[in-house]
Write a protein that holds these residues in place. Structure first.
Motif, PDB file in Angstrom:
ATOM      1  N   PHE A  80      -3.665  -2.981  10.116  1.00 34.67           N
ATOM      2  CA  PHE A  80      -3.336  -3.836   8.978  1.00 34.67           C
ATOM      3  C   PHE A  80      -3.369  -2.920   7.748  1.00 34.67           C
ATOM      4  O   PHE A  80      -4.385  -2.718   7.104  1.00 34.67           O
ATOM      5  N   THR A  81      -2.216  -2.358   7.435  1.00 38.22           N
ATOM      6  CA  THR A  81      -2.121  -1.187   6.573  1.00 38.22           C
ATOM      7  C   THR A  81      -2.498  -1.489   5.129  1.00 38.22           C
ATOM      8  O   THR A  81      -2.015  -2.460   4.543  1.00 38.22           O
ATOM      9  N   ASN A  82      -3.333  -0.625   4.576  1.00 42.81           N
ATOM     10  CA  ASN A  82      -3.590  -0.623   3.136  1.00 42.81           C
ATOM     11  C   ASN A  82      -2.851   0.584   2.564  1.00 42.81           C
ATOM     12  O   ASN A  82      -3.340   1.709   2.616  1.00 42.81           O
ATOM     13  N   LYS A  83      -1.648   0.361   2.040  1.00 43.80           N
ATOM     14  CA  LYS A  83      -0.827   1.481   1.592  1.00 43.80           C
ATOM     15  C   LYS A  83      -1.476   2.255   0.452  1.00 43.80           C
ATOM     16  O   LYS A  83      -1.203   3.445   0.279  1.00 43.80           O
ATOM     17  N   SER A  84      -2.331   1.609  -0.323  1.00 43.30           N
ATOM     18  CA  SER A  84      -2.981   2.323  -1.430  1.00 43.30           C
ATOM     19  C   SER A  84      -3.853   3.468  -0.935  1.00 43.30           C
ATOM     20  O   SER A  84      -4.124   4.416  -1.673  1.00 43.30           O
ATOM     21  N   PHE A  85      -4.291   3.399   0.348  1.00 41.96           N
ATOM     22  CA  PHE A  85      -5.105   4.478   0.898  1.00 41.96           C
ATOM     23  C   PHE A  85      -4.367   5.812   0.861  1.00 41.96           C
ATOM     24  O   PHE A  85      -4.994   6.867   0.803  1.00 41.96           O
ATOM     25  N   GLY A  86      -3.031   5.774   0.940  1.00 44.30           N
ATOM     26  CA  GLY A  86      -2.273   7.014   0.918  1.00 44.30           C
ATOM     27  C   GLY A  86      -2.443   7.752  -0.396  1.00 44.30           C
ATOM     28  O   GLY A  86      -2.990   8.865  -0.443  1.00 44.30           O
ATOM     29  N   MET A  87      -2.015   7.153  -1.487  1.00 47.33           N
ATOM     30  CA  MET A  87      -2.079   7.801  -2.794  1.00 47.33           C
ATOM     31  C   MET A  87      -3.522   7.969  -3.270  1.00 47.33           C
ATOM     32  O   MET A  87      -3.890   9.007  -3.821  1.00 47.33           O
ATOM     33  N   ARG A  88      -4.346   6.971  -3.025  1.00 48.02           N
ATOM     34  CA  ARG A  88      -5.748   7.074  -3.460  1.00 48.02           C
ATOM     35  C   ARG A  88      -6.498   8.129  -2.657  1.00 48.02           C
ATOM     36  O   ARG A  88      -7.326   8.873  -3.200  1.00 48.02           O
TER      37      ARG A  88
END
Length: 335
Positions: A80-88
């Motif tokens: 259940f992807t948290n896309k903010s994890f990428g940039m953060r």
């Protein structure tokens, strides 16, 4: 009811009871992808280059799961992807945190940590991985020397081990091909229980340069395909072909005709049906006073697509074809 609505209903029934009523953050938002998948993050010990690669039964998985920055690291955020994890995650690495410290910080502030699967690799090759206890089976992870593989909603529980073994056993392959081999092993072990749809491969430099536009060495995405890994491998071969083409052009600039021919032939071997590669090979030969050899190559090209003949007429004006007028007439008169 479509697939996404079914997943939302599944989430409400299974996961809502586990969310604290006092929580201010949502576990899932309708704009976030349900990217159940398998992926790998890895660092090439020879060059320091870093890669993240993924396949999923979800549209355009590369826009959600895979993140990377030269000299910083790579991130895979899935389930259940948290896309903010990428940039953060990349920002935390850039601030000086280790992969584990960055992952700990991301999870500390995430109410949905139990349904997340995340892998982070930093520029030193350290890895940190999290598989939430509520990720859909089969779910698991496995770390190795400067890499981590992770998977959820798999058909079998052997996928992570198959991925790790393939990566370790293919050390002689070029780095990007080695990473793709790991994905292929995952699919061979059963892969996503729902099937397959998209794949992506991102490779960034181990050290950032003064030309950040060149620091993404490979960025390939297959957004929708019945065989996304086969298509990803084809695109990677095509990229390698163009690398040989560029090397051939550079050899021409240095007046190294034998070297140019070797590079052009290597490119054509990788992608034999590409007329453009053959065409510019022929033009380079003509510019180096090897017009007979150029004529031999151009004749079938013109026959297959007459637009290349039209283009040839336009090249002398901009200096891309430097033959004499007589030679130009000979080229354009090809049957």
């Amino acid at each position: 009811m479509n697939r996404k609505h079914l997943f939302l209903l599944f989430l409400l029934v299974v996961y809502l009871p586990y969310v604290p009523r006092t929580a201010t953050a949502q576990v899932y938002r309708a704009t976030d992808p349900l990217a159940h998948t398998f992926s790998i993050v890895a660092r090439d010990p020879q060059t320091g280059d870093m890669a993240v690669a993924v396949q999923s039964h979800w549209f355009s998985v590369g826009t959600s799961v895979s993140w990377g920055e030269a000299g910083v690291g790579v991130v895979a955020t899935q389930s259940f992807t948290n896309k903010s994890f990428g940039m953060r995650g990349l920002a935390l690495l850039k601030s000086g945190k280790t992969a584990q410290q960055a992952l700990d910080e991301l999870l500390r502030t995430d109410e949905g940590r139990d349904v997340r699967q995340v892998a982070i690799l930093d520029a030193q090759g350290s890895v940190a991985t999290h598989t939430g206890k509520k990720c859909v089976d089969m779910a698991g992870q496995q770390q190795g020397n400067q890499f981590s593989v992770q998977a959820n909603m798999m058909l079998t529980n052997t996928v992570p081990t198959a991925m790790a073994n393939a990566y370790e056993q293919n050390a002689k392959l070029p780095f990007a091909e080695r990473v793709v081999a790991s994905l292929e092993a995952a699919q061979a072990a059963g892969g996503d229980i729902r099937g397959r749809q998209s794949a992506a491969l991102l490779v960034v430099r181990g050290k950032a340069t003064d030309a950040p536009w060149d620091d993404r060495l490979i960025d390939l995405r297959v957004d929708d395909s019945a065989e996304p890994l086969k298509e990803l491998a084809r695109l990677l071969r095509l990229r390698r072909a163009y690398e040989h083409m560029n090397a051939g052009d550079l050899a021409v600039e240095k007046n190294d005709v034998p070297g140019a021919i070797r590079e052009y032939q290597a490119a054509e071997k990788l992608f034999p049906d590409n007329l453009e590669m053959k065409y510019w090979h022929a033009i380079s030969l003509a510019n180096k006073q090897q017009v007979p050899a150029a004529l031999k190559m151009l004749q079938p090209i013109f026959k297959q697509d007459p637009n290349w003949r039209t283009l040839t007429q336009r090249l002398p004006k901009v200096g891309l074809l430097t033959v004499s007028n007589a030679e130009l007439k000979q080229i354009l008169a090809l049957p």
